[in-house]
Structure formats: C-alpha cells, structure tokens
Design a protein around this motif. Structure first.
Motif, short mmCIF file in Angstrom:
data_model
loop_
_atom_site.label_atom_id
_atom_site.label_comp_id
_atom_site.label_asym_id
_atom_site.label_seq_id
_atom_site.Cartn_x
_atom_site.Cartn_y
_atom_site.Cartn_z
N ASN A 3 0.83 -1.20 0.00
CA ASN A 3 0.00 0.00 0.00
C ASN A 3 0.86 1.25 0.00
O ASN A 3 0.62 2.18 -0.75
N ALA A 4 1.85 1.28 0.85
CA ALA A 4 2.73 2.45 0.95
C ALA A 4 3.48 2.66 -0.36
O ALA A 4 3.64 3.80 -0.83
N TYR A 5 3.94 1.60 -0.97
CA TYR A 5 4.69 1.72 -2.22
C TYR A 5 3.81 2.28 -3.34
O TYR A 5 4.20 3.21 -4.04
N VAL A 6 2.64 1.72 -3.50
CA VAL A 6 1.73 2.20 -4.56
C VAL A 6 1.38 3.64 -4.31
O VAL A 6 1.42 4.48 -5.21
N TRP A 7 1.04 3.96 -3.08
CA TRP A 7 0.62 5.32 -2.76
C TRP A 7 1.75 6.32 -2.97
O TRP A 7 1.57 7.37 -3.57
N ALA A 8 2.92 5.99 -2.48
CA ALA A 8 4.01 6.97 -2.47
C ALA A 8 4.75 7.08 -3.80
O ALA A 8 5.26 8.14 -4.13
N GLY A 16 3.50 11.58 -12.25
CA GLY A 16 3.09 11.83 -13.61
C GLY A 16 2.30 10.70 -14.24
O GLY A 16 1.90 10.78 -15.40
N MET A 17 2.05 9.64 -13.49
CA MET A 17 1.31 8.51 -14.02
C MET A 17 -0.18 8.70 -13.75
O MET A 17 -0.57 9.13 -12.68
N ASP A 18 -1.00 8.37 -14.72
CA ASP A 18 -2.44 8.40 -14.54
C ASP A 18 -2.94 6.98 -14.35
O ASP A 18 -3.00 6.20 -15.30
N LEU A 19 -3.25 6.65 -13.12
CA LEU A 19 -3.78 5.33 -12.81
C LEU A 19 -5.20 5.44 -12.29
O LEU A 19 -5.62 4.70 -11.42
N SER A 20 -5.95 6.39 -12.83
CA SER A 20 -7.30 6.62 -12.33
C SER A 20 -8.31 5.58 -12.81
O SER A 20 -9.40 5.50 -12.27
N HIS A 21 -7.95 4.80 -13.79
CA HIS A 21 -8.92 3.85 -14.35
C HIS A 21 -9.16 2.60 -13.49
O HIS A 21 -10.26 2.09 -13.52
N PRO A 22 -8.20 2.07 -12.73
CA PRO A 22 -8.53 0.89 -11.90
C PRO A 22 -9.30 1.32 -10.64
O PRO A 22 -8.73 1.89 -9.72
N LYS A 23 -10.58 1.07 -10.62
CA LYS A 23 -11.44 1.56 -9.55
C LYS A 23 -11.07 1.01 -8.18
O LYS A 23 -11.13 1.72 -7.18
N HIS A 24 -10.64 -0.24 -8.10
CA HIS A 24 -10.25 -0.82 -6.80
C HIS A 24 -8.99 -0.14 -6.28
O HIS A 24 -8.88 0.12 -5.08
N LEU A 25 -8.05 0.14 -7.18
CA LEU A 25 -6.84 0.84 -6.77
C LEU A 25 -7.18 2.24 -6.26
O LEU A 25 -6.69 2.67 -5.22
N MET A 26 -8.06 2.94 -6.96
CA MET A 26 -8.43 4.29 -6.55
C MET A 26 -9.16 4.29 -5.21
O MET A 26 -8.96 5.18 -4.39
N ALA A 27 -9.97 3.28 -4.96
CA ALA A 27 -10.65 3.18 -3.67
C ALA A 27 -9.63 2.96 -2.55
O ALA A 27 -9.76 3.53 -1.47
N GLY A 28 -8.64 2.14 -2.81
CA GLY A 28 -7.58 1.93 -1.82
C GLY A 28 -6.79 3.19 -1.57
O GLY A 28 -6.46 3.51 -0.42
N ILE A 29 -6.47 3.90 -2.64
CA ILE A 29 -5.75 5.16 -2.51
C ILE A 29 -6.56 6.15 -1.68
O ILE A 29 -6.02 6.85 -0.83
N ALA A 30 -7.86 6.21 -1.92
CA ALA A 30 -8.71 7.13 -1.15
C ALA A 30 -8.69 6.79 0.33
O ALA A 30 -8.66 7.69 1.18
N ARG A 31 -8.68 5.49 0.65
CA ARG A 31 -8.61 5.09 2.06
C ARG A 31 -7.28 5.51 2.68
O ARG A 31 -7.24 5.96 3.82
N ILE A 32 -6.20 5.35 1.93
CA ILE A 32 -4.89 5.76 2.44
C ILE A 32 -4.84 7.27 2.59
O ILE A 32 -4.37 7.79 3.61
#
Length: 58
Positions: A3-8, A16-32
């Motif tokens: 989690n920390a690696y993906v987030w940071a 500069g990466m746009d990873l907004s399309h994977p909804k589960h990833l974005m939900a995890g990011i929002a929780r972090i």
C-alpha cells in the motif's frame, strides 16, 4: 508495504502517471489518503522540500 509503495511512488500525482482507471486501486488510494498519518507524511515531505528549495536558492 505494498500500500505504501503504490501510494508513495506509483500513483501519487508527482509521478506523472495516470492510474485513475482501476477503480479498486483508486478506492484503496482514497482510504490511504484519508489516514491522518498519510496526511502528516505529505505535510512533512512538503516542509523538507521547501527547506531544500530555500537552501538551493540561497
């Protein structure tokens, strides 16, 4: 740690990466992002970056 690696490094807007399309990833990011510890880490990092920038400008 994943989690920390993906987030940071992979998702954060400074990468500069746009990873907004994977909804589960974005939900995890929002929780972090909602964690006080993550918010503090961003504030602390911004303070260090500002001090570094001021030293370079001096």
């Amino acid at each position: 740690m994943a989690n920390a690696y993906v987030w940071a490094t992979m998702w954060h807007e400074r990468s500069g990466m746009d990873l907004s399309h994977p909804k589960h990833l974005m939900a995890g990011i929002a929780r972090i992002d909602a964690r006080p510890s993550a918010q503090k880490a961003l504030r602390d990092e911004a303070a260090v970056a500002a001090r570094h920038k001021a030293l370079l400008a001096a």
